[in-house]
Design a protein around this motif. Structure first.
Motif: not given
Length: 883
Positions: A372-375, A382-386, A406-409, A871-872
């Motif tokens: 939930d709301g993982l950032r 700098t956002p790596l996962l947003d 990317s956010g995948r990793d 981003r997903l």
């Protein structure tokens, strides 16, 4: 750990400290008596004060107890004593003095032994707690720790602290009591001499510590600079490939030289201060006897001080400076050690540690993974996962797609607990992912990342490492008692097999563990290579006779099968009466296997006994000529070719870095009289080159039947005249026995495969494998293959092999959730797809979360999460729908 050293020591050694302090107090009366005996010897025995008025005998050892006035004031005679003449009196006091010396020495011995053991026990605890704390660092914190610095702090920097903790409470009491006892004795004999001694002691106690402050500061600076030096050396060693690639060795040497120069200056200043303080301390200690002789002698001449008292005072003062000096040293060491302790504790103090191991309820960890709301932000914000909010059902197979970085990793690392600094929540059932201890999470989750971390151990030990953990029954016990048991266990109690959680691997005993490991390796794609590792391994000297007999039987069965399948010509067996054309000249000469480290051809050519055989058989010169011809042909062939060219592999007995030496020898021979000027080392090189020659492989047409016959005669001489000193250093080929120094492949084939292409070799090994399987030898071969050492960091394995071992380590413990984060990137695209399919089959009934580089690889997954940057971008849905 406690930030105050003395609280830490007292909390963990209170009982032992009190016991030693009581022992010190018990020793003081005897210590005082040993100071008084010299006075009695001089005054009573030698000067005759005990024999006044013409008495020829005196009473010694009389023991009378005086009663206080309220009890009548009388005396009770406990022991009447012994009547002795003057000589007997002297000898009795002398032997009493010797007895007291021995008793006081025994007290010192036992006190020091108990202090030493206490210090070592506290040192062991300190190292254990520092290491335990380090294991609770979060991944982000542990990545900022230099391994060499952490190892230096735990191993070396706590050493002086450990040497001090045994003295923390005992030393000041022990030394202070000794000093005060000696000073009190001097005061009893003469107040003036006592005041002089007290004045010198006070000067030592205040002036010396003041002078040592700079010494302590320099010591702390030396510790910090030494630590940074160790860390920098560790960095350079780890980055050695980059140093060689970019040619920066001179810069690194200059930097280390500068750091060593800085350390040198600090140490020189430290030595100057140290010996200046030592000089002053010794000066004060030597000046005091001057006052004793002058003032005490004056009092003795005036009759105000007995000669025996003066002798006793001087003898007592000899006992005063050492404890005072050691007490000053203790105080300075206390300050220094306290600072070191605080520095070390500060290095192991972080904002947040991982949770302590706890007994988790299984039902709390069941249920889906809710994000939930993982950032996740990097150090610069700098956002790596947003903004990721998603629910992953369990069990299910989920593919994470997207570009590298990317956010995948990042999501894979969060789920694998490799990133703990994030905003939002990640819940596993009813529990927050970060609130679960490592032990509990390790049973539930396995993470295979892109950088396999292997230990310098065997393949088996590296894979079974995921099973070396506290069992559920142990976790249910009191954690404090468990830590105490781990800390206080003896070295002999450490048995690695006791730490295998067989239940987690789905087995019940060590005998069943290898099949479970091989199954995991099969999924990871390494089982086949383990078999070849085993064939290249060796049967140890302790191999059971039944297994040895099976391998001897396999040797005959392999040759029978080769004969039956018309493949006999592909293997030339070892025959003492025949030259094996598919073996090197050196192997034909030895006709056996050296025991221990296999010698190189150069070492073989330099062996005195072998050279004597070659000279006796007149083979020295022919082999030199043969080596020279090989060198000339090879030098011409490699002219203009860069190092690493494929031809180097074909002529592998000459390395590219050796070509210059052989070129020099060939140039020397071309000159008039050059052959006679070949140095002894050059001849050895040429003979070594010839010993590595194989005619069918190198095809230079240098051998004939006559030369082969001469080699066979030399072989017979070598075996016949073998010195007794060499008897245990070589195993000769014998069709009726196993050579424990030879690989299993050599023991089964008992010969060499003909050089007729890779297909011929493949057909032979197929026969070997079929025969081994029929005779039940495959488990033995696999076991030896699993014993293969991987080297430091797995450097003896290739990249795919390291990745496979790491993946098998995750699979063998049968996790409920397996996170694969770039672990298959070292494989080719086709092999990566095959292993992903195997992982899906292996994790059937479990949860598999794997990063993929192509959506086509996600066909067998239930859902795909696609990322673009942080981003997903694709909502979770069946993989088929995405395709």
């Amino acid at each position: 750990m406690d930030t105050n050293l003395f609280r830490f020591v007292w909390r963990h050694s209170r009982r032992e400290q009190i016991a030693i302090l009581l022992l010190i107090l018990a020793s003081l009366p005897l210590y005082f008596a040993s100071l008084d005996i010299p006075r009695m010897i001089v005054s009573d025995a030698l000067q005759g004060r005990a024999f006044r008025e013409g008495q020829t005998t005196a009473t010694l050892f009389e023991w009378t107890v005086r009663l206080p006035e309220f009890l009548g004031g009388g005396k009770i005679l406990v022991h009447p004593g012994v009547e002795l003449d003057q000589v007997g009196y002297l000898l009795a006091l002398s032997f009493l003095f010797l007895l007291l010396v021995l008793i006081n020495g025994a007290f010192k011995y036992f006190i020091n032994i108990r202090k030493g053991v206490l210090g070592e026990r506290i040192l062991r605890r300190m190292r254990f707690e520092l290491f335990a704390t380090l294991l609770r660092f979060r991944p982000e914190d542990i990545r900022s720790v230099k391994p060499s610095e952490a190892a230096t702090m735990i191993k070396d920097e706590v050493e002086p602290i450990g040497g001090f903790v045994g003295d923390a409470f005992i030393q000041p009491v022990y030394l202070g009591a000794q000093a005060l006892t000696a000073l009190a004795f001097i005061l009893v004999q003469s107040v003036w001499l006592g005041l002089i001694a007290a004045a010198v002691v006070l000067i030592q106690a205040f002036v010396i510590p003041w002078l040592r402050r700079e010494q302590i500061r320099l010591g702390r600076e030396r510790q910090i600079v030494s630590r940074h030096l160790a860390g920098r050396i560790g960095e350079v060693v780890e980055a050695a490939p980059a140093v060689h690639v970019h040619g920066t060795a001179a810069f690194d040497k200059a930097e280390i030289g500068g750091r060593l120069g800085q350390l040198f200056d600090i140490r020189v200043a430290l030595f100057k201060r140290k010996f200046a303080v030592k000089y002053l301390n010794n000066l004060l200690a030597q000046v005091t006897p001057f006052f004793f002789f002058a003032v005490g002698g004056y009092f003795a001449l005036k009759g105000r001080l007995d000669l025996g008292q003066l002798v006793a005072v001087i003898a007592a003062y000899r006992e005063l400076p050492p404890p005072v000096k050691e007490l000053i040293d203790w105080d300075q060491q206390r300050i220094d050690v306290a600072v070191k302790y605080q520095q070390i504790v500060s290095q192991f103090t972080v904002e947040r540690l991982l949770p302590e191991p706890a007994d988790e309820r299984a039902e709390d960890l069941q249920g889906p993974i809710r994000i939930d709301g993982l950032r996740v932000l990097d150090r610069r914000g700098t956002p790596l996962l947003d903004g990721v909010s998603i629910t992953i059902d369990r069990p299910s197979h989920v593919a994470l797609a997207g570009g590298a970085g990317s956010g995948r990793d990042i999501l894979a690392k969060v789920l694998g607990r490799q990133i703990t600094e994030y905003q939002g929540t990640v819940r596993l059932g009813k529990r927050d992912l970060l609130g679960i201890s490592d032990e509990a999470a390790g049973r539930l989750i396995a993470y295979a990342g892109p950088d396999p971390l292997l230990f310098a151990a065997s393949i088996r030990d590296n894979i079974a490492y995921s099973l070396r953990r506290i069992t559920p029954s142990q976790m249910a016990a009191d954690r404090h008692r468990l830590d105490e048991a781990l800390l206080n266990s003896e070295a002999s109690d450490y048995v690695p097999e006791r730490w295998i959680d067989y239940e987690a691997a789905g087995v019940t005993s060590a005998q069943e563990l290898d099949p479970a490991i091989l199954h995991a390796l099969d999924v990871a794609g390494l089982k086949q290579e383990i078999y070849w590792f085993g064939l290249n391994g060796r049967l140890g000297p302790g191999t059971p006779k039944k297994v040895v007999d099976c391998f001897i039987e396999a040797r005959g069965a392999v040759h029978d099968r080769l004969q039956a399948e018309d493949l006999k010509h592909l293997v030339e067996t070892f025959d003492p009466d025949r030259y094996n054309v598919h073996a090197t000249i050196g192997e034909n000469l030895l006709f056996g296997v050296p025991v221990g480290d296999k010698p190189t051809m150069g070492e073989l050519a330099a062996n005195p006994y072998l050279r004597s055989i070659l000279e006796a058989e007149a083979l020295d010169e022919p082999l030199t000529e043969l080596g020279l011809h090989i060198a000339e042909v090879t030098a011409e062939m490699f002219a203009g070719l860069p190092p690493g060219h494929p031809l180097f592999e074909r002529y592998s007995f000459i390395r590219s870095d050796e070509m210059e030496h052989y070129q020099h020898l060939t140039d020397l021979v071309r000159k008039p009289g050059g052959r006679a000027r070949i140095p002894a080392g050059g001849r050895t090189r040429l003979i070594a080159l010839a010993l590595g020659y194989i005619e069918p492989r190198h095809r230079l047409s240098l051998l004939d039947a006559a030369f082969d016959a001469r080699i066979l005669r030399a072989r017979a001489s070598f075996m016949r005249y073998l010195p007794r000193a060499y008897a245990d250093r070589i195993e000769f080929y014998d069709p009726g026995r196993i050579m424990t120094a030879a690989p299993i492949s050599d023991n089964i084939l008992f010969g060499r495969i003909a050089f007729q292409g890779s297909r011929a070799e493949q057909r032979v090994w197929e026969v070997v494998r079929m025969t081994a399987a029929q005779l039940g030898l495959e488990p033995v071969i696999y076991r030896i293959g699993l014993d293969t050492e991987v080297g430091p960091g797995g450097r003896l394995l290739s990249g795919p092999q390291r990745a496979a071992v790491n993946l098998a380590r995750c699979l063998v413990k049968r996790p409920e959730i397996l996170v694969v984060d770039g672990a298959l990137s070292v494989y080719g695209r086709a092999e990566e797809g095959v292993i992903l399919k195997r992982l899906c089959d292996a994790m059937r009934g479990g949860t598999l979360i794997a990063s993929v580089s192509d959506l086509a690889e996600a066909e067998d997954f239930d859902r795909v999460l696609k990322f673009e940057g942080p981003r997903l971008t694709v909502e979770p849905e069946p993989a088929a729908a995405v395709a």
